[in-house]
Scaffold this motif. Structure first.
Motif, PDB file in Angstrom:
ATOM      1  N   HIS A 148       0.813  -1.216   0.000  1.00 35.78           N
ATOM      2  CA  HIS A 148       0.000   0.000   0.000  1.00 35.78           C
ATOM      3  C   HIS A 148       0.850   1.271   0.000  1.00 35.78           C
ATOM      4  O   HIS A 148       0.311   2.369  -0.105  1.00 35.78           O
ATOM      5  N   ALA A 149       2.151   1.111   0.141  1.00 36.34           N
ATOM      6  CA  ALA A 149       3.088   2.240   0.176  1.00 36.34           C
ATOM      7  C   ALA A 149       2.725   3.252   1.259  1.00 36.34           C
ATOM      8  O   ALA A 149       2.762   4.455   1.049  1.00 36.34           O
ATOM      9  N   ASP A 150       2.367   2.721   2.443  1.00 37.13           N
ATOM     10  CA  ASP A 150       2.068   3.600   3.567  1.00 37.13           C
ATOM     11  C   ASP A 150       2.471   2.893   4.861  1.00 37.13           C
ATOM     12  O   ASP A 150       3.202   1.910   4.829  1.00 37.13           O
ATOM     13  N   GLN A 151       2.002   3.429   5.975  1.00 30.48           N
ATOM     14  CA  GLN A 151       2.303   2.836   7.270  1.00 30.48           C
ATOM     15  C   GLN A 151       1.020   2.610   8.049  1.00 30.48           C
ATOM     16  O   GLN A 151       0.061   3.362   7.913  1.00 30.48           O
ATOM     17  N   GLY A 152       1.058   1.581   8.871  1.00 29.09           N
ATOM     18  CA  GLY A 152       0.014   1.356   9.856  1.00 29.09           C
ATOM     19  C   GLY A 152       0.622   1.555  11.232  1.00 29.09           C
ATOM     20  O   GLY A 152       1.808   1.864  11.362  1.00 29.09           O
ATOM     21  N   VAL A 153      -0.207   1.398  12.247  1.00 30.38           N
ATOM     22  CA  VAL A 153       0.259   1.491  13.627  1.00 30.38           C
ATOM     23  C   VAL A 153      -0.109   0.185  14.317  1.00 30.38           C
ATOM     24  O   VAL A 153      -1.227  -0.315  14.160  1.00 30.38           O
ATOM     25  N   GLN A 154       0.839  -0.361  15.060  1.00 25.58           N
ATOM     26  CA  GLN A 154       0.574  -1.588  15.812  1.00 25.58           C
ATOM     27  C   GLN A 154       0.716  -1.329  17.293  1.00 25.58           C
ATOM     28  O   GLN A 154       1.738  -0.804  17.744  1.00 25.58           O
ATOM     29  N   ILE A 155      -0.302  -1.690  18.037  1.00 21.65           N
ATOM     30  CA  ILE A 155      -0.209  -1.648  19.494  1.00 21.65           C
ATOM     31  C   ILE A 155       0.651  -2.829  19.913  1.00 21.65           C
ATOM     32  O   ILE A 155       0.294  -3.979  19.682  1.00 21.65           O
ATOM     33  N   GLU A 156       1.789  -2.525  20.482  1.00 21.77           N
ATOM     34  CA  GLU A 156       2.707  -3.559  20.950  1.00 21.77           C
ATOM     35  C   GLU A 156       2.343  -4.000  22.360  1.00 21.77           C
ATOM     36  O   GLU A 156       2.433  -5.184  22.677  1.00 21.77           O
ATOM     37  N   ASP A 157       1.991  -3.060  23.197  1.00 16.31           N
ATOM     38  CA  ASP A 157       1.690  -3.349  24.595  1.00 16.31           C
ATOM     39  C   ASP A 157       0.487  -2.525  25.027  1.00 16.31           C
ATOM     40  O   ASP A 157       0.413  -1.323  24.736  1.00 16.31           O
ATOM     41  N   LEU A 158      -0.426  -3.165  25.729  1.00 12.42           N
ATOM     42  CA  LEU A 158      -1.596  -2.504  26.302  1.00 12.42           C
ATOM     43  C   LEU A 158      -1.800  -3.124  27.668  1.00 12.42           C
ATOM     44  O   LEU A 158      -1.948  -4.347  27.780  1.00 12.42           O
ATOM     45  N   LEU A 184      -4.915   0.301  12.210  1.00 10.95           N
ATOM     46  CA  LEU A 184      -4.417   0.072  13.564  1.00 10.95           C
ATOM     47  C   LEU A 184      -4.619  -1.407  13.850  1.00 10.95           C
ATOM     48  O   LEU A 184      -5.705  -1.946  13.618  1.00 10.95           O
ATOM     49  N   ARG A 185      -3.570  -2.056  14.338  1.00 13.54           N
ATOM     50  CA  ARG A 185      -3.705  -3.464  14.694  1.00 13.54           C
ATOM     51  C   ARG A 185      -3.005  -3.725  16.015  1.00 13.54           C
ATOM     52  O   ARG A 185      -2.166  -2.952  16.451  1.00 13.54           O
ATOM     53  N   TRP A 186      -3.414  -4.817  16.649  1.00 11.94           N
ATOM     54  CA  TRP A 186      -2.659  -5.283  17.800  1.00 11.94           C
ATOM     55  C   TRP A 186      -2.870  -6.761  17.982  1.00 11.94           C
ATOM     56  O   TRP A 186      -3.864  -7.323  17.562  1.00 11.94           O
ATOM     57  N   VAL A 187      -1.857  -7.375  18.585  1.00 13.52           N
ATOM     58  CA  VAL A 187      -1.811  -8.811  18.751  1.00 13.52           C
ATOM     59  C   VAL A 187      -2.016  -9.129  20.224  1.00 13.52           C
ATOM     60  O   VAL A 187      -1.498  -8.433  21.096  1.00 13.52           O
ATOM     61  N   LEU A 192      -2.827 -13.253  11.143  1.00 17.53           N
ATOM     62  CA  LEU A 192      -1.407 -13.054  11.457  1.00 17.53           C
ATOM     63  C   LEU A 192      -0.930 -14.241  12.279  1.00 17.53           C
ATOM     64  O   LEU A 192      -1.521 -14.556  13.308  1.00 17.53           O
ATOM     65  N   GLN A 193       0.094 -14.895  11.822  1.00 19.52           N
ATOM     66  CA  GLN A 193       0.669 -16.034  12.528  1.00 19.52           C
ATOM     67  C   GLN A 193       2.076 -15.687  12.985  1.00 19.52           C
ATOM     68  O   GLN A 193       2.758 -14.888  12.352  1.00 19.52           O
ATOM     69  N   THR A 194       2.486 -16.303  14.078  1.00 19.55           N
ATOM     70  CA  THR A 194       3.832 -16.137  14.596  1.00 19.55           C
ATOM     71  C   THR A 194       4.665 -17.358  14.218  1.00 19.55           C
ATOM     72  O   THR A 194       4.242 -18.486  14.451  1.00 19.55           O
ATOM     73  N   VAL A 195       5.815 -17.120  13.608  1.00 20.08           N
ATOM     74  CA  VAL A 195       6.703 -18.192  13.197  1.00 20.08           C
ATOM     75  C   VAL A 195       7.996 -18.075  13.995  1.00 20.08           C
ATOM     76  O   VAL A 195       8.725 -17.084  13.843  1.00 20.08           O
ATOM     77  N   PRO A 196       8.277 -19.034  14.866  1.00 19.82           N
ATOM     78  CA  PRO A 196       9.536 -18.987  15.621  1.00 19.82           C
ATOM     79  C   PRO A 196      10.731 -19.076  14.669  1.00 19.82           C
ATOM     80  O   PRO A 196      10.679 -19.776  13.661  1.00 19.82           O
ATOM     81  N   VAL A 197      11.775 -18.375  15.000  1.00 18.31           N
ATOM     82  CA  VAL A 197      12.999 -18.394  14.205  1.00 18.31           C
ATOM     83  C   VAL A 197      14.138 -18.861  15.115  1.00 18.31           C
ATOM     84  O   VAL A 197      14.312 -18.336  16.199  1.00 18.31           O
TER      85      VAL A 197
END
Length: 148
Positions: free
Chosen positions: A74-84, A115-118, A142-147
């Protein structure tokens, strides 16, 4: 309870810190001085948004940390809530909703389209809060993949 939401400032460090410790303990994350300073620096970086909730006495009872992320297609930015986080004694009083509304409002004012948050799938309170705001993630998962 009436809460006031305001940007997290330098002078609130010692009010914010015990809440961060409680939040981290609940997530099973050990907190060291280096870790705390890394979080503090990140939430004050350009584009980051950190806010606190204060009760009628001015005591800090919750916080939100939100960081920008790139949306390349989309050539833009979103905001993610990391901690609440809201202090356990203040839960169920609309503090978390007010914190999310604050980030949502500031994101809208900045022209941010998303705006998203996990959160943990088994956290019913957070899931209910997300359902107040979300539109079924637009069909995305959205899935989390361990590395490593």
């Amino acid at each position: 309870m009436t809460v006031t939401i305001a940007p997290l400032t330098e002078r609130e460090f010692f009010a914010w810190y015990p809440l961060l410790e409680e939040y981290a303990a609940g997530a099973g994350v050990p907190v060291t001085d280096q870790h705390v300073m890394r979080v503090w620096t990140a939430v004050h970086a350009p584009g980051a948004h950190a806010a606190v909730a204060k009760d009628e006495t001015g005591a800090v009872v919750g916080f939100v940390h939100a960081l920008p992320f790139s949306r390349l297609l989309h050539a833009d930015q979103g905001v993610q809530i990391e901690d609440l986080f809201v202090a356990s004694a203040q839960r169920g009083r609309g503090v978390a909703t007010a914190l999310v509304e604050h980030v949502r409002g500031s994101s809208e004012a900045a022209g941010t389209p998303l705006l998203r948050w996990v959160a943990r799938a088994d956290d019913a309170a957070v899931k209910a809060l997300q359902d107040k705001f979300a539109h079924a993630a637009g069909g995305w998962v959205l899935q989390t993949v361990p590395v490593g």
